[in-house]
Design an enzyme around this catalytic site. Structure first.
Site, PDB file in Angstrom:
ATOM      1  N   GLU A  75      12.377 -23.267  18.758  1.00 54.05           N
ATOM      2  CA  GLU A  75      11.813 -22.560  17.612  1.00 54.05           C
ATOM      3  C   GLU A  75      12.292 -23.217  16.307  1.00 54.05           C
ATOM      4  O   GLU A  75      11.489 -23.545  15.429  1.00 54.05           O
ATOM      5  CB  GLU A  75      12.259 -21.099  17.665  1.00 54.05           C
ATOM      6  N   HIS A  76      13.583 -23.378  16.164  1.00 54.20           N
ATOM      7  CA  HIS A  76      14.179 -24.055  15.006  1.00 54.20           C
ATOM      8  C   HIS A  76      14.895 -25.318  15.483  1.00 54.20           C
ATOM      9  O   HIS A  76      15.628 -25.266  16.474  1.00 54.20           O
ATOM     10  CB  HIS A  76      15.219 -23.174  14.310  1.00 54.20           C
ATOM     11  N   GLN A 101      22.115 -18.091  14.349  1.00 49.35           N
ATOM     12  CA  GLN A 101      21.099 -17.636  15.294  1.00 49.35           C
ATOM     13  C   GLN A 101      21.688 -16.684  16.322  1.00 49.35           C
ATOM     14  O   GLN A 101      21.039 -15.727  16.738  1.00 49.35           O
ATOM     15  CB  GLN A 101      20.460 -18.835  16.014  1.00 49.35           C
ATOM     16  N   ASN A 108      10.476  -5.723  20.171  1.00 49.67           N
ATOM     17  CA  ASN A 108      11.209  -5.778  21.439  1.00 49.67           C
ATOM     18  C   ASN A 108      10.251  -6.013  22.612  1.00 49.67           C
ATOM     19  O   ASN A 108       9.055  -6.223  22.426  1.00 49.67           O
ATOM     20  CB  ASN A 108      12.048  -4.510  21.640  1.00 49.67           C
ATOM     21  N   SER A 137      15.134 -15.456  19.564  1.00 48.78           N
ATOM     22  CA  SER A 137      15.237 -16.563  18.617  1.00 48.78           C
ATOM     23  C   SER A 137      16.024 -17.730  19.209  1.00 48.78           C
ATOM     24  O   SER A 137      16.870 -17.552  20.092  1.00 48.78           O
ATOM     25  CB  SER A 137      15.918 -16.080  17.336  1.00 48.78           C
ATOM     26  N   HIS A 168     -34.438 -21.626  28.218  1.00 45.83           N
ATOM     27  CA  HIS A 168     -33.861 -22.407  27.115  1.00 45.83           C
ATOM     28  C   HIS A 168     -34.798 -23.544  26.734  1.00 45.83           C
ATOM     29  O   HIS A 168     -35.071 -23.790  25.549  1.00 45.83           O
ATOM     30  CB  HIS A 168     -32.501 -22.991  27.526  1.00 45.83           C
ATOM     31  N   TYR A 191       3.477  -5.549  12.403  1.00 48.76           N
ATOM     32  CA  TYR A 191       4.581  -4.790  12.999  1.00 48.76           C
ATOM     33  C   TYR A 191       5.897  -5.339  12.456  1.00 48.76           C
ATOM     34  O   TYR A 191       6.153  -6.547  12.513  1.00 48.76           O
ATOM     35  CB  TYR A 191       4.565  -4.892  14.525  1.00 48.76           C
ATOM     36  N   GLU A 240     -29.314 -27.906  33.526  1.00 49.68           N
ATOM     37  CA  GLU A 240     -28.448 -26.765  33.839  1.00 49.68           C
ATOM     38  C   GLU A 240     -29.218 -25.609  34.476  1.00 49.68           C
ATOM     39  O   GLU A 240     -28.659 -24.524  34.684  1.00 49.68           O
ATOM     40  CB  GLU A 240     -27.741 -26.294  32.563  1.00 49.68           C
ATOM     41  N   HIS A 298      21.592 -12.902  15.773  1.00 50.61           N
ATOM     42  CA  HIS A 298      20.301 -12.213  15.803  1.00 50.61           C
ATOM     43  C   HIS A 298      20.208 -11.233  16.964  1.00 50.61           C
ATOM     44  O   HIS A 298      19.770 -10.099  16.799  1.00 50.61           O
ATOM     45  CB  HIS A 298      19.167 -13.236  15.980  1.00 50.61           C
ATOM     46  N   ASP A 313      14.463 -19.301   6.612  1.00 49.55           N
ATOM     47  CA  ASP A 313      14.264 -17.876   6.863  1.00 49.55           C
ATOM     48  C   ASP A 313      13.845 -17.117   5.614  1.00 49.55           C
ATOM     49  O   ASP A 313      13.128 -16.113   5.710  1.00 49.55           O
ATOM     50  CB  ASP A 313      15.559 -17.250   7.398  1.00 49.55           C
TER      51      ASP A 313
END
Length: 426
Positions: A319-320, A251, A206, A229, A412, A121, A407, A254, A353
Site C-alpha cells: 500500500e505504502h 503504520q 472493519n 494498512s 443485427h 463511510y 456470430e 494503526h 496521509d
C-alpha cells in the site's frame, strides 16, 4: 521484530484475509433486516453494536456549528490547509468529454458525467479520522458529484467526533448520518425512510463493513475492499535507523493486523532499526496495538542486493512504499507495484496521509498489482457517443452485416441492411 533473510521474493506476497462463514451470515442478515425494516433496523443495530439509542440519525446544522466551536480555529485552519492541498492535486486528474469527426462526417466521442450520489463511510472505533473524510469526499467534489452522504458510527453519548464533522462540512458533504457498520452500508445501498440510496459507496471499515460492501456490489458500485494498512521500506546504508523505525511504527499503531516491513541489503541498518524500534515503542500511547502489529506482521528482511529487494517489493505490492536509498530515482524506475511511493528521507509516509495532496485511500493486500489510489475518475462514468453519417454506413454496411452473421445474429445484420434498402427506394 525479527530479522530474516529473504528465501524467495514471493514470500512477502500477502493473501486476502478470509472471512468466516459466521461473519458473512451476520452481514447478510443485517442487510436483509435493513432492506425490510429501514430506520427501525438502523436503530436496533445502533443500539446493539454502539450502545446508543437514537431517535434521529441526521446530523443538524446546529451540531456542525457546535463542532467548530469545540475544535477551535487552529484545527479549522489545519483542515482547510489540508483540503486546499488535496483539492489542488485532484484537480490535475480532471478529464473532459471529447468528440472527433472524420472525413465522412461520422462523429465519435465520450461524454463524461459525474455520479449523482455517493456514500462515504468513515470508521469510528479506536481513533477519529478527519483525514479519511477529506480524502474520500474531495475527489468526488472535484468530479462534480452533487449529493455526498457521510455515515459514521456515533460515540457513547450519540455524538460524532467534532473534527470529523468539521472536515465533512469543509469538504462539501451534503448529508451526515450517525450510523455505522454493515447496517450503514445497507442503508446507503437500498435506502431507508431517512437515508435515500446512493450510486457508489467509498471508505474503509472493519471486516463487517468490507463484507457488506462486497455484498451490495452490483446494486451500487464500491471503491475497493480495504484490508489492513501496510508499509514497506526499501533502504540502504544511507538511511537513518531512527527515522526508519519511526516510519515502521507509524503504520504499526494503526491496527493489530497492519503490516510493517523493512527490506534492506544492509545488515548494519537492520540491527540498528531493530534496536530503535524497542527504544521508541514504550513512548507510544498506542504501543499495545503497535506491539501486536509488529508481532503479527512486522518483518526486517535482509536481501543480497537492491535488485533482489526491488523484486521482493514488486511481489509484495505494498500500500505504502518508502524508498530511502542513494539513487532513489533509479530504483523508482523499476518499481511496478505500489499504491503510493515516497522518495527520500524527507518523505515520511504520514506526509501523504495528511498534507501532501495525493489520496491516501490506497490498494492493500497486494491489490496494487492491478488497482490504483482513489481518484477523480472513480466518481465519473463514461458514455460513448456514436453518430454515423450516411456515407460511413454505406461504406461499412456489408462488413457490419457479415460480422453479425458470423456470430449468428441475423436481426443485427438486417438492422443495417434495411437502411441500405430504404436508401435505394429514395
Amino acid at each position: 521484530m525479527n530479522i530474516t533473510r529473504l528465501a524467495n521474493p514471493n514470500e512477502l506476497r500477502r493473501t486476502i484475509e478470509q472471512s468466516t462463514e459466521s461473519q458473512r451470515a451476520i452481514v447478510k442478515e443485517i442487510i436483509d433486516h435493513v432492506r425490510r425494516n429501514g430506520d427501525q433496523a438502523l436503530a436496533y443495530y445502533t443500539n446493539q453494536f454502539d450502545n446508543v439509542s437514537l431517535t434521529t440519525f441526521y446530523v443538524s446544522k446546529q451540531e456542525i456549528e457546535q463542532a467548530y466551536e469545540k475544535v477551535g480555529e487552529e484545527v479549522v485552519q489545519l483542515i482547510r490547509e489540508a483540503k486546499k492541498r488535496i483539492q489542488r492535486f485532484h484537480e490535475h486528474q480532471r478529464k473532459t468529454s471529447w468528440i472527433t469527426t472524420d472525413e465522412t462526417g461520422t462523429m465519435l466521442g465520450q461524454k463524461l458525467t459525474p455520479l449523482q450520489a455517493v456514500g462515504v463511510y468513515v470508521p469510528g472505533g479506536t481513533a477519529s479520522y478527519p483525514s479519511s473524510v477529506l480524502m474520500n469526499v474531495i475527489p468526488a467534489k472535484v468530479a462534480g458529484v452533487k449529493r455526498i452522504v457521510m455515515v459514521t458510527p456515533p460515540m457513547r453519548m450519540g455524538e460524532l467526533p467534532p473534527a470529523v464533522l468539521v472536515a465533512a462540512n469543509e469538504a462539501g458533504v451534503t448529508e451526515i448520518y450517525k450510523v455505522g457498520g454493515a447496517q450503514a452500508i445497507a442503508a446507503l445501498a437500498y435506502g431507508t425512510e431517512t437515508i435515500a440510496p446512493v450510486d457508489k459507496i467509498v471508505g474503509p471499515g472493519n471486516i463487517y463493513v468490507a463484507l457488506a460492501k462486497r455484498e451490495v456490489f452490483g446494486q451500487v458500485d464500491i471503491d475497493m475492499i480495504a484490508g489492513p494498512s501496510e508499509i514497506a521500506i526499501l533502504a540502504d546504508d544511507t538511511a537513518d535507523a531512527k527515522e526508519v523505525a519511526a516510519d515502521l511504527l507509524s503504520q504499526a499503531e494503526h491496527d493489530e493486523r497492519a503490516a510493517s516491513v523493512l527490506v534492506t541489503p544492509s545488515e548494519s541498518l537492520a540491527l540498528k532499526v531493530q534496536q530503535e524500534i524497542e527504544k521508541q515503542l514504550p513512548e507510544l500511547p498506542r504501543q499495545h496495538i503497535a506491539r501486536a502489529s509488529l508481532a503479527n506482521n512486522g518483518r526486517i528482511v535482509l536481501v543480497a542486493s537492491l535488485e533482489e529487494g526491488i523484486e521482493a517489493i514488486n511481489q509484495f505490492a505494498p500500500e505504502h512504499l518508502e524508498i530511502i536509498v542513494e539513487n532513489e530515482m533509479e530504483v523508482l524506475a523499476n518499481i511496478q507495484h505500489a499504491g503510493a511511493i515516497f522518495l527520500g528521507r524527507w518523505s515520511s509516509e504520514p506526509v501523504g496521509d495528511y498534507l501532501a495532496g495525493p489520496n491516501h485511500v490506497l490498494p492493500t493486500n497486494g491489490t496494487a498489482r492491478f488497482s490504483s489510489p482513489l481518484n477523480v475518475n472513480d466518481f465519473i462514468k463514461i458514455s460513448s457517443i456514436i453518430r454515423y453519417s450516411q456515407q460511413a454506413l454505406e461504406e461499412q454496411a456489408s462488413k457490419i452485416a457479415a460480422f453479425a452473421r458470423l456470430e449468428g445474429l441475423e436481426a443485427h445484420a438486417r438492422a443495417v441492411e434495411i437502411r441500405m434498402e430504404k436508401r435505394g427506394d429514395q
